[in-house]
Design a protein around this motif. Structure first.
Motif, PDB file in Angstrom:
ATOM      1  N   ASN A  44      13.267   0.536  -5.450  1.00  0.00           N
ATOM      2  CA  ASN A  44      12.378   1.603  -4.978  1.00  0.00           C
ATOM      3  C   ASN A  44      11.377   1.109  -3.936  1.00  0.00           C
ATOM      4  O   ASN A  44      10.538   1.881  -3.470  1.00  0.00           O
ATOM      5  CB  ASN A  44      11.583   2.190  -6.160  1.00  0.00           C
ATOM      6  CG  ASN A  44      12.131   3.530  -6.620  1.00  0.00           C
ATOM      7  OD1 ASN A  44      12.886   4.169  -5.901  1.00  0.00           O
ATOM      8  ND2 ASN A  44      11.750   3.945  -7.813  1.00  0.00           N
ATOM      9  N   LYS A  88       7.299   3.136   2.402  1.00  0.00           N
ATOM     10  CA  LYS A  88       7.198   4.264   3.344  1.00  0.00           C
ATOM     11  C   LYS A  88       6.017   5.179   2.980  1.00  0.00           C
ATOM     12  O   LYS A  88       5.362   5.746   3.867  1.00  0.00           O
ATOM     13  CB  LYS A  88       8.507   5.040   3.383  1.00  0.00           C
ATOM     14  CG  LYS A  88       9.616   4.278   4.119  1.00  0.00           C
ATOM     15  CD  LYS A  88      10.914   5.053   4.201  1.00  0.00           C
ATOM     16  CE  LYS A  88      11.944   4.283   5.033  1.00  0.00           C
ATOM     17  NZ  LYS A  88      13.243   4.983   5.111  1.00  0.00           N
ATOM     18  N   GLY A 129       7.959   4.437  -5.878  1.00  0.00           N
ATOM     19  CA  GLY A 129       8.565   5.684  -5.431  1.00  0.00           C
ATOM     20  C   GLY A 129       7.613   6.365  -4.457  1.00  0.00           C
ATOM     21  O   GLY A 129       6.411   6.065  -4.456  1.00  0.00           O
ATOM     22  N   TYR A 130       8.105   7.257  -3.640  1.00  0.00           N
ATOM     23  CA  TYR A 130       7.280   7.827  -2.567  1.00  0.00           C
ATOM     24  C   TYR A 130       6.104   8.641  -3.114  1.00  0.00           C
ATOM     25  O   TYR A 130       4.937   8.286  -2.889  1.00  0.00           O
ATOM     26  CB  TYR A 130       8.139   8.696  -1.650  1.00  0.00           C
ATOM     27  CG  TYR A 130       7.419   9.102  -0.383  1.00  0.00           C
ATOM     28  CD1 TYR A 130       7.487   8.316   0.758  1.00  0.00           C
ATOM     29  CD2 TYR A 130       6.666  10.273  -0.327  1.00  0.00           C
ATOM     30  CE1 TYR A 130       6.824   8.672   1.924  1.00  0.00           C
ATOM     31  CE2 TYR A 130       5.988  10.644   0.825  1.00  0.00           C
ATOM     32  CZ  TYR A 130       6.079   9.840   1.945  1.00  0.00           C
ATOM     33  OH  TYR A 130       5.408  10.204   3.096  1.00  0.00           O
ATOM     34  N   GLU A 140      11.097   2.966  -0.395  1.00  0.00           N
ATOM     35  CA  GLU A 140      10.443   4.268  -0.470  1.00  0.00           C
ATOM     36  C   GLU A 140       8.944   4.110  -0.760  1.00  0.00           C
ATOM     37  O   GLU A 140       8.104   4.844  -0.212  1.00  0.00           O
ATOM     38  CB  GLU A 140      11.099   5.132  -1.556  1.00  0.00           C
ATOM     39  CG  GLU A 140      12.456   5.690  -1.163  1.00  0.00           C
ATOM     40  CD  GLU A 140      12.394   6.494   0.126  1.00  0.00           C
ATOM     41  OE1 GLU A 140      11.594   7.442   0.192  1.00  0.00           O
ATOM     42  OE2 GLU A 140      13.142   6.164   1.070  1.00  0.00           O
ATOM     43  N   CYS A 151      11.791  -0.179   7.870  1.00  0.00           N
ATOM     44  CA  CYS A 151      10.481   0.455   7.968  1.00  0.00           C
ATOM     45  C   CYS A 151       9.855   0.190   9.337  1.00  0.00           C
ATOM     46  O   CYS A 151      10.384  -0.605  10.119  1.00  0.00           O
ATOM     47  CB  CYS A 151       9.566  -0.045   6.845  1.00  0.00           C
ATOM     48  SG  CYS A 151      10.215   0.329   5.186  1.00  0.00           S
TER      49      CYS A 151
END
Length: 274
Positions: free
Chosen positions: A114, A120, A80-81, A117, A151
């Motif tokens: 996920n 990223k 997750g980010y 994200e 991305c």
């Protein structure tokens, strides 16, 4: 020592030292021995629970940080980010470092979905200069293609299970097309019988080497990055002593014929939990 140039221009030792399944208290002496032997690339991960031991060995080694290449990874439960950014800070603190050279996603976990994200967030760490390169582990072609589509930063490498019985030829071809290196984990098949195969034992006898050295040499000549692991000082030295012989084209072909598409670890699509 051989170096490869990653797609962002960063140089990375082609032969590194892995510490998977090495307890924290054993990681420090193992990494110390590896650095004394001449290894300059160390591969750890949050889930190995030995980043602190790796960090202690780095500090005590006296080797300049600029001469080291340190890799760690974000674990499945931290994807997750925002979670990835926090996980990176925690890894950095455990290692006692100001930056890492390479940060990787450990598994894609496609059902959880996920990894884009997560990647990223790693792009942010890369653009902020906190990591020198980013990449992935255990990504199949479809997972890599999605990162390329969604991305901005092309992964510098994909660390996957790879050994003579699982040569990942299609994945290697895809990665080569996109200037992504393949890095081999479990390069000696971790308890598999490839070390006893007539092909590897025959070549070992010819070159006065061990079957493990023959297989590591095969990885290097296959243009893969390779990270054998051991806690035994003599094996740590042995695995590094592979730069004074070369397999012939015919021998490389013999090794290529050993491919069985045989895994020891899980298929990446089957790993979907922390």
């Amino acid at each position: 020592m051989n170096y490869v140039t990653l797609n962002n221009g960063l140089e990375m030792p082609q032969l590194g030292f892995g510490v998977w399944q090495v307890p924290d208290e054993e990681a420090e002496p193992a990494v110390t021995k590896a650095l004394e032997t001449g290894y300059r690339s160390i591969d750890t991960a949050k889930v190995y629970e030995n980043e602190q031991g790796v960090g202690r060995a780095i500090v005590k080694s006296g080797v300049s940080r600029d001469d080291l290449f340190i890799t760690t990874k974000v674990w499945n439960s931290d994807q997750g980010y925002e979670e990835t950014l926090k996980a990176f800070d925690a890894s950095l603190e455990r290692l006692g470092l100001d930056y890492v050279d390479l940060y990787l996603i450990h598994w894609p976990m496609p059902e959880v979905d996920n990894y884009v994200e997560t990647y990223k967030a790693m792009e942010k760490l890369y653009h902020d200069g906190r990591v020198k390169a980013i990449g992935v582990c255990n990504f199949n072609i479809e997972h890599l293609q999605r990162l390329l589509d969604e991305c901005d930063v092309v992964p510098v490498l994909n660390q996957v299970e790879c050994h003579p019985y699982l040569q990942q030829k299609d994945l290697k071809a895809f990665c080569e097309k996109h200037n992504i290196y393949v890095e081999a984990w479990s390069p000696l098949m971790n308890g598999g019988d490839v070390l006893k195969h007539d092909v590897t034992t025959g070549m070992a006898e010819k070159y006065s080497k061990t079957p493990a050295q023959v297989i590591i040499r095969w990885h290097l000549q296959s243009e893969a990055i390779v990270i054998p692991k051991s806690v035994t000082p003599s094996r740590i030295e042995e695995n590094f002593n592979v730069f004074d012989f070369e397999l012939s084209p015919d021998e490389m072909n013999q090794m290529a014929e050993l491919d069985r598409n045989q895994r020891k670890g899980p298929e990446p699509n089957d790993v979907n939990k922390g």
